[in-house]
Design a protein around this motif. Sequence first.
Motif, PDB file in Angstrom:
ATOM      1  N   GLY A 220       0.931  -1.069   0.042  1.00  0.00           N
ATOM      2  CA  GLY A 220      -0.167  -0.011  -0.040  1.00  0.00           C
ATOM      3  C   GLY A 220       0.846   1.075  -0.095  1.00  0.00           C
ATOM      4  O   GLY A 220       0.747   2.173  -0.577  1.00  0.00           O
ATOM      5  N   THR A 221       1.685   1.119   0.786  1.00  0.00           N
ATOM      6  CA  THR A 221       2.883   2.203   0.765  1.00  0.00           C
ATOM      7  C   THR A 221       3.646   2.511  -0.603  1.00  0.00           C
ATOM      8  O   THR A 221       3.695   3.708  -0.982  1.00  0.00           O
ATOM      9  CB  THR A 221       3.997   2.010   1.779  1.00  0.00           C
ATOM     10  OG1 THR A 221       3.315   2.008   3.241  1.00  0.00           O
ATOM     11  CG2 THR A 221       4.639   3.474   1.873  1.00  0.00           C
ATOM     12  N   LEU A 222       3.746   1.543  -1.082  1.00  0.00           N
ATOM     13  CA  LEU A 222       4.753   1.587  -2.533  1.00  0.00           C
ATOM     14  C   LEU A 222       3.474   2.269  -3.533  1.00  0.00           C
ATOM     15  O   LEU A 222       3.950   3.105  -4.300  1.00  0.00           O
ATOM     16  CB  LEU A 222       5.193   0.448  -2.871  1.00  0.00           C
ATOM     17  CG  LEU A 222       6.293  -0.264  -2.141  1.00  0.00           C
ATOM     18  CD1 LEU A 222       6.583  -1.511  -2.696  1.00  0.00           C
ATOM     19  CD2 LEU A 222       7.526   0.928  -2.224  1.00  0.00           C
TER      20      LEU A 222
ATOM     21  N   ARG B 138       5.013  14.672 -10.607  1.00  0.00           N
ATOM     22  CA  ARG B 138       5.522  14.857 -12.198  1.00  0.00           C
ATOM     23  C   ARG B 138       4.461  15.810 -13.120  1.00  0.00           C
ATOM     24  O   ARG B 138       5.172  16.508 -13.782  1.00  0.00           O
ATOM     25  CB  ARG B 138       5.749  13.491 -12.862  1.00  0.00           C
ATOM     26  CG  ARG B 138       7.098  12.818 -12.136  1.00  0.00           C
ATOM     27  CD  ARG B 138       7.227  11.532 -12.983  1.00  0.00           C
ATOM     28  NE  ARG B 138       8.255  10.550 -12.122  1.00  0.00           N
ATOM     29  CZ  ARG B 138       9.555  10.842 -12.556  1.00  0.00           C
ATOM     30  NH1 ARG B 138       9.998  11.492 -13.513  1.00  0.00           N
ATOM     31  NH2 ARG B 138      10.523   9.921 -11.771  1.00  0.00           N
ATOM     32  N   THR B 139       3.352  15.325 -12.835  1.00  0.00           N
ATOM     33  CA  THR B 139       2.312  16.309 -13.766  1.00  0.00           C
ATOM     34  C   THR B 139       2.080  17.603 -13.304  1.00  0.00           C
ATOM     35  O   THR B 139       2.406  18.755 -13.903  1.00  0.00           O
ATOM     36  CB  THR B 139       0.973  15.521 -13.329  1.00  0.00           C
ATOM     37  OG1 THR B 139       1.014  14.380 -13.753  1.00  0.00           O
ATOM     38  CG2 THR B 139      -0.138  16.475 -14.270  1.00  0.00           C
ATOM     39  N   LEU B 140       2.452  18.108 -11.973  1.00  0.00           N
ATOM     40  CA  LEU B 140       2.489  19.527 -11.238  1.00  0.00           C
ATOM     41  C   LEU B 140       3.774  19.920 -11.871  1.00  0.00           C
ATOM     42  O   LEU B 140       3.563  21.194 -12.382  1.00  0.00           O
ATOM     43  CB  LEU B 140       2.437  19.272  -9.829  1.00  0.00           C
ATOM     44  CG  LEU B 140       2.903  20.698  -9.296  1.00  0.00           C
ATOM     45  CD1 LEU B 140       1.481  21.325  -9.564  1.00  0.00           C
ATOM     46  CD2 LEU B 140       2.798  20.312  -7.770  1.00  0.00           C
ATOM     47  N   MET B 141       4.876  19.474 -11.969  1.00  0.00           N
ATOM     48  CA  MET B 141       6.186  19.932 -12.458  1.00  0.00           C
ATOM     49  C   MET B 141       6.062  20.357 -13.899  1.00  0.00           C
ATOM     50  O   MET B 141       6.502  21.319 -14.421  1.00  0.00           O
ATOM     51  CB  MET B 141       7.288  18.904 -12.164  1.00  0.00           C
ATOM     52  CG  MET B 141       7.592  18.938 -10.802  1.00  0.00           C
ATOM     53  SD  MET B 141       7.823  20.423  -9.847  1.00  0.00           S
ATOM     54  CE  MET B 141       9.363  20.986 -10.612  1.00  0.00           C
ATOM     55  N   ALA B 142       5.398  19.394 -14.576  1.00  0.00           N
ATOM     56  CA  ALA B 142       5.126  19.562 -15.937  1.00  0.00           C
ATOM     57  C   ALA B 142       4.299  20.937 -16.524  1.00  0.00           C
ATOM     58  O   ALA B 142       4.562  21.570 -17.362  1.00  0.00           O
ATOM     59  CB  ALA B 142       4.497  18.514 -16.689  1.00  0.00           C
ATOM     60  N   VAL B 143       3.230  21.114 -15.445  1.00  0.00           N
ATOM     61  CA  VAL B 143       2.390  22.314 -15.545  1.00  0.00           C
ATOM     62  C   VAL B 143       3.161  23.346 -15.232  1.00  0.00           C
ATOM     63  O   VAL B 143       3.099  24.588 -15.910  1.00  0.00           O
ATOM     64  CB  VAL B 143       1.042  22.137 -14.784  1.00  0.00           C
ATOM     65  CG1 VAL B 143       0.249  23.182 -14.369  1.00  0.00           C
ATOM     66  CG2 VAL B 143       0.346  20.951 -15.288  1.00  0.00           C
ATOM     67  N   LEU B 144       3.838  23.373 -14.227  1.00  0.00           N
ATOM     68  CA  LEU B 144       4.626  24.595 -13.773  1.00  0.00           C
ATOM     69  C   LEU B 144       5.619  25.214 -14.858  1.00  0.00           C
ATOM     70  O   LEU B 144       6.057  26.324 -15.064  1.00  0.00           O
ATOM     71  CB  LEU B 144       5.337  24.339 -12.428  1.00  0.00           C
ATOM     72  CG  LEU B 144       4.525  24.493 -11.228  1.00  0.00           C
ATOM     73  CD1 LEU B 144       5.490  24.050 -10.083  1.00  0.00           C
ATOM     74  CD2 LEU B 144       3.964  25.846 -10.919  1.00  0.00           C
ATOM     75  N   LYS B 145       6.396  23.936 -15.406  1.00  0.00           N
ATOM     76  CA  LYS B 145       7.149  24.278 -16.475  1.00  0.00           C
ATOM     77  C   LYS B 145       6.585  25.188 -18.034  1.00  0.00           C
ATOM     78  O   LYS B 145       6.752  25.996 -18.426  1.00  0.00           O
ATOM     79  CB  LYS B 145       8.049  23.152 -17.008  1.00  0.00           C
ATOM     80  CG  LYS B 145       8.945  23.331 -18.146  1.00  0.00           C
ATOM     81  CD  LYS B 145       9.653  22.062 -18.247  1.00  0.00           C
ATOM     82  CE  LYS B 145      10.788  22.308 -19.383  1.00  0.00           C
ATOM     83  NZ  LYS B 145      11.622  20.849 -19.791  1.00  0.00           N
TER      84      LYS B 145
ATOM     85  N   PHE C  61       3.811   5.680  -5.445  1.00  0.00           N
ATOM     86  CA  PHE C  61       3.964   5.725  -7.174  1.00  0.00           C
ATOM     87  C   PHE C  61       2.886   6.694  -7.519  1.00  0.00           C
ATOM     88  O   PHE C  61       3.110   7.566  -8.498  1.00  0.00           O
ATOM     89  CB  PHE C  61       3.696   4.408  -7.389  1.00  0.00           C
ATOM     90  CG  PHE C  61       3.233   4.383  -9.086  1.00  0.00           C
ATOM     91  CD1 PHE C  61       4.282   4.416  -9.968  1.00  0.00           C
ATOM     92  CD2 PHE C  61       1.867   4.286  -9.639  1.00  0.00           C
ATOM     93  CE1 PHE C  61       4.084   4.480 -11.316  1.00  0.00           C
ATOM     94  CE2 PHE C  61       1.830   4.219 -10.914  1.00  0.00           C
ATOM     95  CZ  PHE C  61       2.856   4.372 -11.802  1.00  0.00           C
ATOM     96  N   LEU C  62       1.622   6.660  -6.841  1.00  0.00           N
ATOM     97  CA  LEU C  62       0.674   7.798  -7.310  1.00  0.00           C
ATOM     98  C   LEU C  62       1.232   9.228  -6.910  1.00  0.00           C
ATOM     99  O   LEU C  62       0.792  10.162  -7.674  1.00  0.00           O
ATOM    100  CB  LEU C  62      -0.657   7.491  -6.448  1.00  0.00           C
ATOM    101  CG  LEU C  62      -1.372   6.281  -6.805  1.00  0.00           C
ATOM    102  CD1 LEU C  62      -2.500   6.049  -6.069  1.00  0.00           C
ATOM    103  CD2 LEU C  62      -1.791   6.162  -8.320  1.00  0.00           C
TER     104      LEU C  62
END
Length: 119
Positions: free
Chosen positions: A15-17, A28-35, A21-22
Amino acid sequence: MSYLIDIMILVLLAGTLTYAFLVDRRVRTLMAVLKDMEPMVGQFSEAVDKSESSVSLLKTMAEKVRVPGPGSHTDEDRGQVVSFRTSREKAAKPAGVTRVAGKSDLVRGFFETARHRGA
């Protein structure tokens, strides 16, 4: 009993893994939007800086019109009084808000920090 504890630990570990992962995908999605937003935020920051300089220029010009230098009056202007209100009532600042100088550097620094953390 020990098998039950081992199975519970394995389930919690899985469950932790899965959760990690989520979270990683969302970051990663947030970083792409910020970029993608970086140029737009930079342009907005430049527009704010330009508007601040325009307001200060307008204020300076209004002061010059309000208090003209010697010899700048003509006979037609002497009867007219030009008055501008150059100040406003102070707006109440929200708690914890401070004035930031060099907003462009602040915005640029934010995106550089975000880029380095995302790499």
